[in-house]
Design an enzyme around this catalytic site. Structure first.
Site, PDB file in Angstrom:
ATOM      1  N   TYR A  33       0.870  -1.124   0.026  1.00  0.00           N
ATOM      2  CA  TYR A  33       0.054  -0.114   0.132  1.00  0.00           C
ATOM      3  C   TYR A  33       0.802   1.237  -0.091  1.00  0.00           C
ATOM      4  O   TYR A  33       2.160   1.148   0.174  1.00  0.00           O
ATOM      5  CB  TYR A  33      -1.026   0.016   1.157  1.00  0.00           C
ATOM      6  N   ARG A  52       8.511   4.033  -4.747  1.00  0.00           N
ATOM      7  CA  ARG A  52       8.260   3.142  -3.673  1.00  0.00           C
ATOM      8  C   ARG A  52       7.347   1.936  -3.821  1.00  0.00           C
ATOM      9  O   ARG A  52       7.635   0.764  -3.634  1.00  0.00           O
ATOM     10  CB  ARG A  52       8.124   3.833  -2.384  1.00  0.00           C
ATOM     11  N   ARG A 101      -7.856 -20.782  -1.442  1.00  0.00           N
ATOM     12  CA  ARG A 101      -6.874 -20.531  -0.411  1.00  0.00           C
ATOM     13  C   ARG A 101      -5.616 -21.270  -0.661  1.00  0.00           C
ATOM     14  O   ARG A 101      -5.954 -22.685  -0.818  1.00  0.00           O
ATOM     15  CB  ARG A 101      -7.179 -20.616   0.866  1.00  0.00           C
ATOM     16  N   LYS A 150       6.461  -2.090   1.876  1.00  0.00           N
ATOM     17  CA  LYS A 150       5.490  -1.534   2.561  1.00  0.00           C
ATOM     18  C   LYS A 150       4.278  -2.335   2.298  1.00  0.00           C
ATOM     19  O   LYS A 150       3.057  -2.149   1.426  1.00  0.00           O
ATOM     20  CB  LYS A 150       5.180   0.179   2.078  1.00  0.00           C
ATOM     21  N   GLU A 182      12.292   2.535  14.090  1.00  0.00           N
ATOM     22  CA  GLU A 182      11.207   3.504  13.733  1.00  0.00           C
ATOM     23  C   GLU A 182      10.034   3.656  14.543  1.00  0.00           C
ATOM     24  O   GLU A 182       9.928   2.822  15.483  1.00  0.00           O
ATOM     25  CB  GLU A 182      10.961   3.311  12.175  1.00  0.00           C
TER      26      GLU A 182
END
Length: 286
Positions: A33, A52, A101, A150, A182
């Site tokens: 995301y 990114r 799945r 991310k 962070e």
């Protein structure tokens, strides 16, 4: 009032938006995301977020479903349709719905799931917290070791944010092997004199888009930047501390684990870097 959201090529009311229960983003957190801020109806540092996004998709062996120009057009459309002046655009790309799945990746030609939605945040740039600063606590960093991607794996950051909320503070800084990595959803910094100190890029932290811009502006303002590890104790003894993120921009940190940082008030460097960042980003917004 219902928002207009984007799902797999269509713009629709949020109540009508649907994603399969077999989508790998839902079942496996198999997706990435980005969050791009909007100021004055324009996108902030869009090029950095696009780059990114492309990197995250490549690291997960996922095909980028759109060109940069297409992504920009979609972002602009959801901003326009929702009348966003200040706020954010959230973008998520998952590996899609393979039909059932399975731990193994589906065939490469499986269509990804693409979702975008907006969040209106009036007063985003003039946040009162920027004048008072955040208080943070430290928590162990027990996330996986590809934090540079991310991904939508956000459960532990959510747990850390809840720990901060229960402690009556604003956020948490994550600590691994004695050093700050962070914040829960932001990069962390301390200031000593005219020097800004922050952890170097690696797979241990997210390669923040706001981080890159702020460090560039700091160097242009003749400030020294040192990329290295630092401890909570060192942070508590620093002159200032702050965080950066796409949604908070540059946010001063005035207390860590109950100890005041510097004077316990918002410092000169964090204030100035926020001013420079917002000024430069507004000029370059698209």
């Amino acid at each position: 009032m219902s928002r207009t959201v984007y799902v797999n090529g269509d713009y629709m009311p949020e109540e009508e938006a649907k994603v399969s229960v077999f989508d790998r983003g839902f079942l496996m957190a198999d997706g990435v995301y980005e969050v791009t801020s909007v100021l004055g109806g324009k996108l902030i540092d869009f090029d950095g977020h696009s780059k990114r996004l492309a990197r995250s998709l490549t690291e997960l062996e996922m095909t980028n479903p759109h060109s940069d120009a297409e992504w920009l057009a979609i972002h602009r459309e959801v901003v326009a349709r929702n009348g966003i002046d200040e706020g954010m655009v959230y973008l998520q790309v998952t590996r899609g719905n393979p039909g059932d799945r399975d731990f193994a990746y589906p065939p490469a030609d499986t269509a990804p799931t693409v979702v975008l939605f907006t969040q209106a945040k009036p007063g985003l740039a003039d946040s009162p917290a920027a004048k008072t600063g955040w208080r943070v606590i430290s928590v162990p960093d027990i996330r996986w070791h590809r934090r540079d991607i991310k991904t939508v794996q956000l459960l532990y950051p959510s747990m850390a944010k809840m720990a901060a909320k229960k402690a009556g503070v604003d956020d948490a800084w994550l600590v691994e092997d004695g050093f700050v990595t962070e914040g829960t959803s932001n990069n962390a910094y301390i200031v000593k004199g005219n020097k800004i100190i922050t952890r170097a890029l690696s797979s241990d932290i997210l390669h923040g888009i706001t981080r890159a811009a702020v460090l560039r502006f700091a160097k242009e303002a003749q400030m020294e930047v040192e990329e290295r590890n630092f401890t909570i104790d060192e942070a508590q003894k620093a002159d200032e501390a702050f965080i950066t993120s796409a949604s908070a921009f540059v946010m001063p940190v005035v207390e860590i684990d109950g100890a005041a940082v510097g004077t316990g008030a918002v410092g000169r460097v964090a204030t100035r870097m926020r001013e420079i960042y917002l000024d430069e980003m507004r000029k370059a917004a698209v």
